[in-house]
Design an enzyme around this catalytic site. Sequence first.
Site, short mmCIF file in Angstrom:
data_model
loop_
_atom_site.label_atom_id
_atom_site.label_comp_id
_atom_site.label_asym_id
_atom_site.label_seq_id
_atom_site.Cartn_x
_atom_site.Cartn_y
_atom_site.Cartn_z
N GLU A 115 54.30 21.22 79.42
CA GLU A 115 54.01 19.79 79.43
C GLU A 115 55.26 18.98 79.78
O GLU A 115 56.37 19.50 79.71
CB GLU A 115 53.43 19.34 78.09
CG GLU A 115 54.25 19.71 76.89
CD GLU A 115 53.47 19.46 75.59
OE1 GLU A 115 54.06 18.85 74.68
OE2 GLU A 115 52.30 19.85 75.50
N LYS A 117 58.44 16.73 79.56
CA LYS A 117 59.38 16.38 78.49
C LYS A 117 59.61 14.88 78.59
O LYS A 117 60.29 14.39 79.50
CB LYS A 117 60.68 17.15 78.64
CG LYS A 117 61.66 16.89 77.51
CD LYS A 117 62.80 17.87 77.59
CE LYS A 117 63.88 17.67 76.54
NZ LYS A 117 64.12 16.33 76.08
N ASP A 119 60.92 11.23 78.01
CA ASP A 119 62.27 10.76 77.71
C ASP A 119 62.21 9.48 76.88
O ASP A 119 62.46 8.39 77.38
CB ASP A 119 63.01 10.54 79.03
CG ASP A 119 64.50 10.36 78.80
OD1 ASP A 119 64.95 10.60 77.66
OD2 ASP A 119 65.19 9.99 79.75
N TYR A 247 52.70 15.53 70.65
CA TYR A 247 52.81 16.84 71.28
C TYR A 247 52.98 18.01 70.32
O TYR A 247 53.13 19.14 70.75
CB TYR A 247 53.92 16.87 72.33
CG TYR A 247 55.24 16.26 71.91
CD1 TYR A 247 56.00 16.81 70.91
CD2 TYR A 247 55.70 15.11 72.55
CE1 TYR A 247 57.20 16.25 70.54
CE2 TYR A 247 56.90 14.54 72.19
CZ TYR A 247 57.65 15.10 71.18
OH TYR A 247 58.82 14.54 70.82
N LYS A 356 64.92 21.50 82.10
CA LYS A 356 65.22 20.11 82.46
C LYS A 356 65.32 19.88 83.96
O LYS A 356 65.50 20.82 84.73
CB LYS A 356 66.54 19.71 81.80
CG LYS A 356 66.51 19.83 80.28
CD LYS A 356 66.66 18.52 79.62
CE LYS A 356 68.09 18.25 79.22
NZ LYS A 356 68.21 16.97 78.51
N CYS A 450 81.03 -21.78 94.94
CA CYS A 450 79.92 -21.00 95.50
C CYS A 450 80.40 -20.30 96.76
O CYS A 450 80.97 -20.95 97.66
CB CYS A 450 78.75 -21.91 95.82
SG CYS A 450 77.44 -21.07 96.73
N CYS A 453 78.51 -22.13 99.87
CA CYS A 453 78.67 -23.53 100.29
C CYS A 453 79.96 -24.16 99.79
O CYS A 453 80.27 -25.29 100.15
CB CYS A 453 77.48 -24.36 99.83
SG CYS A 453 77.39 -24.55 98.04
N CYS A 466 75.61 -22.14 91.15
CA CYS A 466 76.07 -23.08 92.18
C CYS A 466 75.42 -24.44 91.90
O CYS A 466 74.21 -24.54 91.73
CB CYS A 466 75.67 -22.57 93.57
SG CYS A 466 75.77 -23.85 94.85
N CYS A 472 72.81 -26.15 99.13
CA CYS A 472 73.46 -24.85 99.37
C CYS A 472 72.59 -24.02 100.31
O CYS A 472 71.42 -23.78 100.04
CB CYS A 472 73.65 -24.12 98.04
SG CYS A 472 74.24 -22.42 98.23
S1 IVH Z 1 58.18 19.80 71.48
C1 IVH Z 1 60.74 21.78 68.33
N1 IVH Z 1 57.30 18.54 73.52
O1 IVH Z 1 62.64 16.46 73.46
C2 IVH Z 1 59.63 21.55 69.25
N2 IVH Z 1 59.36 17.84 72.58
O2 IVH Z 1 65.38 17.49 73.66
C3 IVH Z 1 59.08 20.23 69.11
N3 IVH Z 1 60.35 15.89 73.69
O3 IVH Z 1 63.57 15.92 70.17
C4 IVH Z 1 59.33 19.39 70.28
N4 IVH Z 1 58.75 15.63 75.18
O4 IVH Z 1 61.73 14.45 71.06
C5 IVH Z 1 58.28 18.62 72.63
N5 IVH Z 1 56.36 17.46 75.34
C6 IVH Z 1 57.33 17.57 74.44
C7 IVH Z 1 58.43 16.69 74.42
C8 IVH Z 1 59.43 16.86 73.47
C9 IVH Z 1 59.90 15.18 74.71
C10 IVH Z 1 61.62 15.62 73.02
C11 IVH Z 1 61.61 15.75 71.54
C12 IVH Z 1 62.86 16.53 71.20
C13 IVH Z 1 63.61 16.47 72.46
C14 IVH Z 1 64.52 17.66 72.58
#
Ligand code: IVH
Length: 707
Positions: A115, A117, A119, A247, A356, A450, A453, A466, A472
């Site tokens: 899935e 990740k 941010d 998640y 990542k 400015c 002008c 300005c 201007c």
């Molecule tokens: S699973 C220990 N699934 O990534 C397993 N984490 O860098 C539980 N994060 O602190 C986490 N998306 O906040 C999981 N689809 C995802 C995620 C996810 C983002 C974050 C999470 C964790 C951080 C680690």
Amino acid sequence: MTASEGEVRRRADRLRTEIRRHDHLYHVENRPEISDGAYDRLFRELSAIEEAFPHLVTPDSPTQRVGADPLSELPVVRHVAAMLSLDSSEAAEDARRFDERVRKAVDGPVEYLAEPKLDGSSLELVYVNGVLDRAVTRGNGREGEGVTENARTIPSVPLRLRLAEQPATLDPSNGDPSESADTLPIPSLLAVRGEVLMYLSSFEELNRSRVEAGLEPYANPRNASAGALRQLDSRITRTRPLEFFAYDILHVEWRDDSRPGGDPGAGAAFDTNTGAAFETDEQAAEALQGWGLRLPDRTRKVADIDEAIAYHAEFARDREDLDYEIDGVVLKLNALAPRDALGSTSHHPRWAFAFKFAPRQEVTRLERITVQVGRTGKLTPLALLRPVEVGGVTVSRASLHNREELERRDVREGDLVRIQRAGDVIPQVVERVEEPGRARSDPFRMPDECPRCGAAVVEEGPFVVCSNRLGCPAQLERGIEHFVSRGGLDIEGLGSETVALLVGEGLVREPADLFDLTPDDLLKLDGFAETRSRKLVEAIQSAKKTELARFVYGLGIPEVGATVARVLAVEFRDLAILREAAAERLEEVEGIGPIMSEKITRFFNDDARAASVDAVLSKGFELIPPPEQESRALDGKSFVFTGRLDSITRSEAKRRVESLGGRVVSSVSAATGYLVLGGRPGSKAKKAEELGVPVLEEQAFLRLLGE
Ligand code: IVH
């Protein structure tokens, strides 16, 4: 005659159930069944009952998402189970090494759930008997900050769990599909882990309004959402557009008589961990979804590490298309039983891995700082960079926002700087990279005059402006560009270069002069032959018959974008009436607050502006008011955007869709109304085709909006 209290109570219960259902359809499933108006009526009825009978208010009522008084500090709260981090790397070899370790520990084939990740910031939600009891930030993993009141304001955080359809796979002994419609009971205790984030389009909008208000913009959506989540006053959090995606089940307990699959028999550890209640992560995810939580989009079960690596590559490509930031993909062992055997380090579980993406930050040389003059005279320092590719796009300029920003970051000409790009967001200078021993240039000083002008500048908060406003040339050029832009008079062939020529040659000294231009005037300009000159003059003349809303937008009143312009046009229907409207009258209009109304009245009451508008109108304009019946043409339709749009920003497109009753969602499903296709589309287009979702090119989309 009054209804008995019993009847009132039943009505309130019915309303809550109904409102929760619509909340879920809208915020989690992206497929609302009723109009906003109908929803508001239900909500108002419930609020009225609760106001009249305060003792009938329940803590999980949909009306109770805000209300608590500000806290003096956030309490420290222990997590139900440790919130670990993830082992992570950008290298495919590391992902393979992770897979090898897992396969050594597990008999038979190894499947993963893959899935995105997300941010944002990690959040634990704890439900006691199905009702949200607390929300806790990750903190040090053992304990975090209690942000319950703030989490309650997030629409995609259910205040109460729903009865979930039991996944057919949950109990293999239950072979008859007719019986699989059982509902999964509500656990007595459920700790869910998920991510709080902000959509990029919402983030851009938030930052734009912050910069406009003289506040420091957030560096990225993650900081913006983390800050909002940790507010002491939940009323502030409520104004921030936060989203929650679940998640992981950190922990679940059922009362003995309600555990799924009936009596597990002696010794079954149903009350200690997730593994005893579900066999796979997939089932756990289905349960979360069933209880009303929203999962990350595009979670996929992959059969092996090769498929996982392909998924990562696909997502890396599609990253540009998403309306939220992801920094990789997470691979999780799907089978839950072996997880115990694999165990965890103090930092991360050995059954999960974050594969990542390369970060979208780069280091480059800041070659020069220049100053741009905006439509309202604001001077903006701009970093000219040695061109560098950041996540597939070449970046050579980055805004430094304003004087205070510049001082705060202390970046100077010649410095090495780290820059970053987030989705559609303008590239930003994150920080200066130290180069010990290298001599630096003097700090950049905003000019006293400015740069266009030569007029004196004045300070307005963190901004340098300005003072020459209508005199201007830079302000004139920007103002005309805006006036004739797609959202305004939409004059074809009148781009910024032509505007600069017209102003530079002295043919246009104020906007009204545009309408006196003759083909002969234009012939004198570089690059203008007969046809082009004639066409441009024709386009200018025919633009004098236009919608009122476009004209209002084109005036460039601070804070008044296309949506507000349309609202004003619907409300006032006549420019003369709008120009006379007092601030109190403007504030009666839905969506217009004191700040905006002040900007509008200030604009129209300014003598020089008024003269300029009068001069334009004297050229013979016909301003068409909006149709009587305000259109809800897109009622209930959902839109997904992919790729970059040329003539309208994502956030503007979103506002327009919403103003017509439609909704913007981030991923394509069978329920999606339309996919809007910009340049460089990604995999969404393919998916839409597979699902038979209608696809609109940009121009068709604009027509649908009534452009
Ligand atoms: S699973 C220990 N699934 O990534 C397993 N984490 O860098 C539980 N994060 O602190 C986490 N998306 O906040 C999981 N689809 C995802 C995620 C996810 C983002 C974050 C999470 C964790 C951080 C680690």
